[in-house]
Design a protein around this motif. Sequence first.
Motif, PDB file in Angstrom:
ATOM      1  N   ALA A 164       0.820  -1.202   0.000  1.00  0.00           N
ATOM      2  CA  ALA A 164       0.000   0.000   0.000  1.00  0.00           C
ATOM      3  C   ALA A 164       0.860   1.262   0.000  1.00  0.00           C
ATOM      4  O   ALA A 164       0.458   2.291  -0.549  1.00  0.00           O
ATOM      5  CB  ALA A 164      -0.928   0.002   1.208  1.00  0.00           C
ATOM      6  N   ASN A 165       2.051   1.202   0.581  1.00  0.00           N
ATOM      7  CA  ASN A 165       2.910   2.379   0.698  1.00  0.00           C
ATOM      8  C   ASN A 165       3.846   2.584  -0.475  1.00  0.00           C
ATOM      9  O   ASN A 165       4.534   3.593  -0.534  1.00  0.00           O
ATOM     10  CB  ASN A 165       3.718   2.310   1.996  1.00  0.00           C
ATOM     11  N   THR A 166       3.905   1.637  -1.382  1.00  0.00           N
ATOM     12  CA  THR A 166       4.834   1.791  -2.497  1.00  0.00           C
ATOM     13  C   THR A 166       4.284   2.788  -3.499  1.00  0.00           C
ATOM     14  O   THR A 166       3.093   2.823  -3.791  1.00  0.00           O
ATOM     15  CB  THR A 166       5.101   0.451  -3.205  1.00  0.00           C
ATOM     16  N   GLN A 167       5.169   3.598  -4.015  1.00  0.00           N
ATOM     17  CA  GLN A 167       4.814   4.572  -5.040  1.00  0.00           C
ATOM     18  C   GLN A 167       5.009   3.922  -6.402  1.00  0.00           C
ATOM     19  O   GLN A 167       5.978   3.197  -6.618  1.00  0.00           O
ATOM     20  CB  GLN A 167       5.716   5.807  -4.937  1.00  0.00           C
ATOM     21  N   PRO A 168       4.112   4.187  -7.333  1.00  0.00           N
ATOM     22  CA  PRO A 168       4.326   3.641  -8.672  1.00  0.00           C
ATOM     23  C   PRO A 168       5.608   4.223  -9.258  1.00  0.00           C
ATOM     24  O   PRO A 168       5.876   5.414  -9.124  1.00  0.00           O
ATOM     25  CB  PRO A 168       3.088   4.086  -9.450  1.00  0.00           C
ATOM     26  N   THR A 169       6.406   3.373  -9.856  1.00  0.00           N
ATOM     27  CA  THR A 169       7.678   3.831 -10.405  1.00  0.00           C
ATOM     28  C   THR A 169       7.559   4.003 -11.909  1.00  0.00           C
ATOM     29  O   THR A 169       6.888   3.242 -12.590  1.00  0.00           O
ATOM     30  CB  THR A 169       8.809   2.836 -10.107  1.00  0.00           C
ATOM     31  N   ASN A 170       8.191   5.021 -12.390  1.00  0.00           N
ATOM     32  CA  ASN A 170       8.240   5.285 -13.814  1.00  0.00           C
ATOM     33  C   ASN A 170       9.502   4.608 -14.345  1.00  0.00           C
ATOM     34  O   ASN A 170      10.616   5.021 -14.032  1.00  0.00           O
ATOM     35  CB  ASN A 170       8.279   6.790 -14.066  1.00  0.00           C
ATOM     36  N   TRP A 171       9.333   3.565 -15.136  1.00  0.00           N
ATOM     37  CA  TRP A 171      10.486   2.792 -15.612  1.00  0.00           C
ATOM     38  C   TRP A 171      11.439   3.659 -16.420  1.00  0.00           C
ATOM     39  O   TRP A 171      12.649   3.462 -16.391  1.00  0.00           O
ATOM     40  CB  TRP A 171      10.028   1.592 -16.441  1.00  0.00           C
ATOM     41  N   LEU A 172      10.916   4.653 -17.114  1.00  0.00           N
ATOM     42  CA  LEU A 172      11.776   5.513 -17.924  1.00  0.00           C
ATOM     43  C   LEU A 172      12.702   6.343 -17.037  1.00  0.00           C
ATOM     44  O   LEU A 172      13.888   6.496 -17.336  1.00  0.00           O
ATOM     45  CB  LEU A 172      10.924   6.414 -18.822  1.00  0.00           C
ATOM     46  N   GLN A 173      12.180   6.840 -15.936  1.00  0.00           N
ATOM     47  CA  GLN A 173      13.017   7.606 -15.018  1.00  0.00           C
ATOM     48  C   GLN A 173      14.071   6.721 -14.374  1.00  0.00           C
ATOM     49  O   GLN A 173      15.166   7.180 -14.059  1.00  0.00           O
ATOM     50  CB  GLN A 173      12.162   8.261 -13.930  1.00  0.00           C
ATOM     51  N   GLN A 174      13.772   5.460 -14.186  1.00  0.00           N
ATOM     52  CA  GLN A 174      14.734   4.551 -13.569  1.00  0.00           C
ATOM     53  C   GLN A 174      15.922   4.277 -14.479  1.00  0.00           C
ATOM     54  O   GLN A 174      17.029   4.052 -14.000  1.00  0.00           O
ATOM     55  CB  GLN A 174      14.068   3.233 -13.209  1.00  0.00           C
ATOM     56  N   ILE A 175      15.714   4.272 -15.796  1.00  0.00           N
ATOM     57  CA  ILE A 175      16.821   3.944 -16.698  1.00  0.00           C
ATOM     58  C   ILE A 175      17.456   5.170 -17.341  1.00  0.00           C
ATOM     59  O   ILE A 175      18.507   5.057 -17.965  1.00  0.00           O
ATOM     60  CB  ILE A 175      16.382   2.956 -17.801  1.00  0.00           C
ATOM     61  N   THR A 176      16.829   6.343 -17.193  1.00  0.00           N
ATOM     62  CA  THR A 176      17.384   7.549 -17.793  1.00  0.00           C
ATOM     63  C   THR A 176      18.800   7.783 -17.289  1.00  0.00           C
ATOM     64  O   THR A 176      19.056   7.794 -16.095  1.00  0.00           O
ATOM     65  CB  THR A 176      16.495   8.771 -17.464  1.00  0.00           C
ATOM     66  N   GLY A 177      19.719   7.938 -18.215  1.00  0.00           N
ATOM     67  CA  GLY A 177      21.108   8.196 -17.876  1.00  0.00           C
ATOM     68  C   GLY A 177      21.935   6.956 -17.599  1.00  0.00           C
ATOM     69  O   GLY A 177      23.137   7.064 -17.394  1.00  0.00           O
TER      70      GLY A 177
END
Length: 71
Positions: free
Chosen positions: A26-39
């Motif tokens: 319930a406490n996890t924030q949805p992650t944006n996969w693009l932001q995780q791999i950027t750079g």
Amino acid sequence: MATNTSLEERIAAVEAAITELQKQVANTQPTNWLQQITGSFKDEPAFEEVLALGRAIRQGDESVLEAQDEL
């Protein structure tokens, strides 16, 4: 009766674990996969080449594909 007590304790432990997991989910924030791999490829020498080849193909210069096939 000792078996029943043990079983009850085990069920209580499982229920507590499930409750904890539900709180974590319930406490996890949805992650944006693009932001995780950027750079993540910025220091990869082949990445610049891939970008250049992709740009050339998008601009209609498909001869770069033939040149790569010859290598």
